[in-house]
Design a protein around this motif. Sequence first.
Motif, mmCIF file in Angstrom:
data_model
loop_
_atom_site.group_PDB
_atom_site.id
_atom_site.type_symbol
_atom_site.label_atom_id
_atom_site.label_comp_id
_atom_site.label_asym_id
_atom_site.label_seq_id
_atom_site.Cartn_x
_atom_site.Cartn_y
_atom_site.Cartn_z
ATOM 1 N N GLU A 65 56.860 46.287 -38.673
ATOM 2 C CA GLU A 65 55.724 47.145 -38.368
ATOM 3 C C GLU A 65 55.216 47.730 -39.675
ATOM 4 N N VAL A 66 53.904 47.923 -39.736
ATOM 5 C CA VAL A 66 53.289 48.552 -40.902
ATOM 6 C C VAL A 66 52.438 49.711 -40.417
ATOM 7 N N SER A 67 52.458 50.793 -41.165
ATOM 8 C CA SER A 67 51.706 51.980 -40.810
ATOM 9 C C SER A 67 50.240 51.779 -41.182
ATOM 10 N N THR A 68 49.346 52.158 -40.274
ATOM 11 C CA THR A 68 47.916 52.006 -40.537
ATOM 12 C C THR A 68 47.193 53.336 -40.631
ATOM 13 N N ALA A 69 47.733 54.393 -40.037
ATOM 14 C CA ALA A 69 47.095 55.707 -40.097
ATOM 15 C C ALA A 69 48.162 56.776 -39.943
ATOM 16 N N PHE A 70 48.100 57.759 -40.819
ATOM 17 C CA PHE A 70 49.054 58.857 -40.795
ATOM 18 C C PHE A 70 48.734 59.796 -39.635
ATOM 19 N N ARG A 71 49.759 60.238 -38.936
ATOM 20 C CA ARG A 71 49.619 61.261 -37.889
ATOM 21 C C ARG A 71 50.503 62.432 -38.261
ATOM 22 N N TRP A 72 49.964 63.655 -38.148
ATOM 23 C CA TRP A 72 50.738 64.853 -38.477
ATOM 24 C C TRP A 72 51.902 65.040 -37.527
ATOM 25 N N MET A 73 51.697 64.715 -36.260
ATOM 26 C CA MET A 73 52.763 64.874 -35.272
ATOM 27 C C MET A 73 53.013 63.530 -34.591
ATOM 28 N N GLY A 74 54.266 63.199 -34.404
ATOM 29 C CA GLY A 74 54.618 61.933 -33.766
ATOM 30 C C GLY A 74 54.574 60.789 -34.769
ATOM 31 N N ARG A 75 54.716 59.580 -34.235
ATOM 32 C CA ARG A 75 54.709 58.387 -35.081
ATOM 33 C C ARG A 75 53.310 58.120 -35.619
ATOM 34 N N ASN A 76 53.234 57.408 -36.722
ATOM 35 C CA ASN A 76 51.949 56.968 -37.262
ATOM 36 C C ASN A 76 51.391 55.843 -36.395
ATOM 37 N N ASP A 77 50.069 55.620 -36.448
ATOM 38 C CA ASP A 77 49.496 54.412 -35.870
ATOM 39 C C ASP A 77 50.038 53.252 -36.691
ATOM 40 N N ARG A 78 50.220 52.099 -36.064
ATOM 41 C CA ARG A 78 50.833 50.993 -36.784
ATOM 42 C C ARG A 78 50.452 49.653 -36.165
ATOM 43 N N VAL A 79 50.740 48.590 -36.892
ATOM 44 C CA VAL A 79 50.641 47.228 -36.384
ATOM 45 C C VAL A 79 52.073 46.707 -36.317
ATOM 46 N N VAL A 80 52.443 46.151 -35.168
ATOM 47 C CA VAL A 80 53.789 45.602 -35.009
ATOM 48 C C VAL A 80 53.698 44.084 -34.847
ATOM 49 N N ILE A 81 54.753 43.412 -35.282
ATOM 50 C CA ILE A 81 54.879 41.970 -35.091
ATOM 51 C C ILE A 81 56.105 41.737 -34.233
ATOM 52 N N ASP A 82 55.890 41.094 -33.072
ATOM 53 C CA ASP A 82 56.973 40.768 -32.150
ATOM 54 C C ASP A 82 57.116 39.264 -32.031
ATOM 55 N N ALA A 83 58.337 38.797 -31.813
ATOM 56 C CA ALA A 83 58.616 37.378 -31.587
ATOM 57 C C ALA A 83 59.057 37.199 -30.140
ATOM 58 N N TYR A 84 58.409 36.268 -29.439
ATOM 59 C CA TYR A 84 58.722 35.943 -28.052
ATOM 60 C C TYR A 84 59.138 34.484 -27.981
ATOM 61 N N ASP A 85 60.335 34.204 -27.487
ATOM 62 C CA ASP A 85 60.757 32.827 -27.262
ATOM 63 C C ASP A 85 60.248 32.396 -25.895
ATOM 64 N N ASP A 86 59.608 31.221 -25.846
ATOM 65 C CA ASP A 86 59.090 30.717 -24.567
ATOM 66 C C ASP A 86 60.284 30.432 -23.658
ATOM 67 N N PRO A 87 60.355 31.070 -22.485
ATOM 68 C CA PRO A 87 61.521 30.907 -21.619
ATOM 69 C C PRO A 87 61.673 29.506 -21.024
ATOM 70 N N LYS A 88 60.607 28.726 -20.976
ATOM 71 C CA LYS A 88 60.686 27.381 -20.399
ATOM 72 C C LYS A 88 60.595 26.271 -21.430
ATOM 73 N N VAL A 89 60.401 26.641 -22.701
ATOM 74 C CA VAL A 89 60.288 25.645 -23.761
ATOM 75 C C VAL A 89 61.199 26.072 -24.907
ATOM 76 N N SER A 90 62.417 25.559 -24.906
ATOM 77 C CA SER A 90 63.369 25.892 -25.973
ATOM 78 C C SER A 90 62.877 25.286 -27.281
#
Length: 161
Positions: A29-54
């Motif tokens: 994840e990379v931060s895109t905008a600072f927030r004074w309270m709570g987490r910053n806005d961000r871009v996340v990268i997730d990996a999903y394995d296709d459940p029917k195509v190994s």
Amino acid sequence: MQLKPMILGAALLTSAALSFPASADQLAEVSTAFRWMGRNDRVVIDAYDDPKVSGVTCYVSRARTGGVKGTVGLAEDKAEASIACRQVAATVQFNGKLPEQEDVFTERMSILFKRLHVVRVVDVKRNTLVYLTYSDKLIDGSPMNAVTAVPIAASTPIPMK
């Protein structure tokens, strides 16, 4: 007794009971905008394995809203996402026959009815798996989408339903 809150509550419970979150590995994840309270806005990268195509993994990047609402899960994430699916093993193996089109991953993007989808479409003519990502919402979805394709070797025909 008001009927609207009861219907909304029943719909929310039904939606929660019928939807299963996608199983993803968050890679970065990379931060895109600072927030004074709570987490910053961000871009996340997730990996999903296709459940029917190994041997096929989809990488999805998307914006996540921070702040107090985002930290406690009440913020609505933006509908923008990007996808890249790749063959990540020496060979691809199919776990059964595939339908022509199938919603293979879904994940909640807000507390009320907004979801991220990854759909697999089989291009039989080209022996290719095409993956589309988009988001929807109970009332209106978003036209924002992204598409990627994974060609399968001609020696491995895709088993169809």
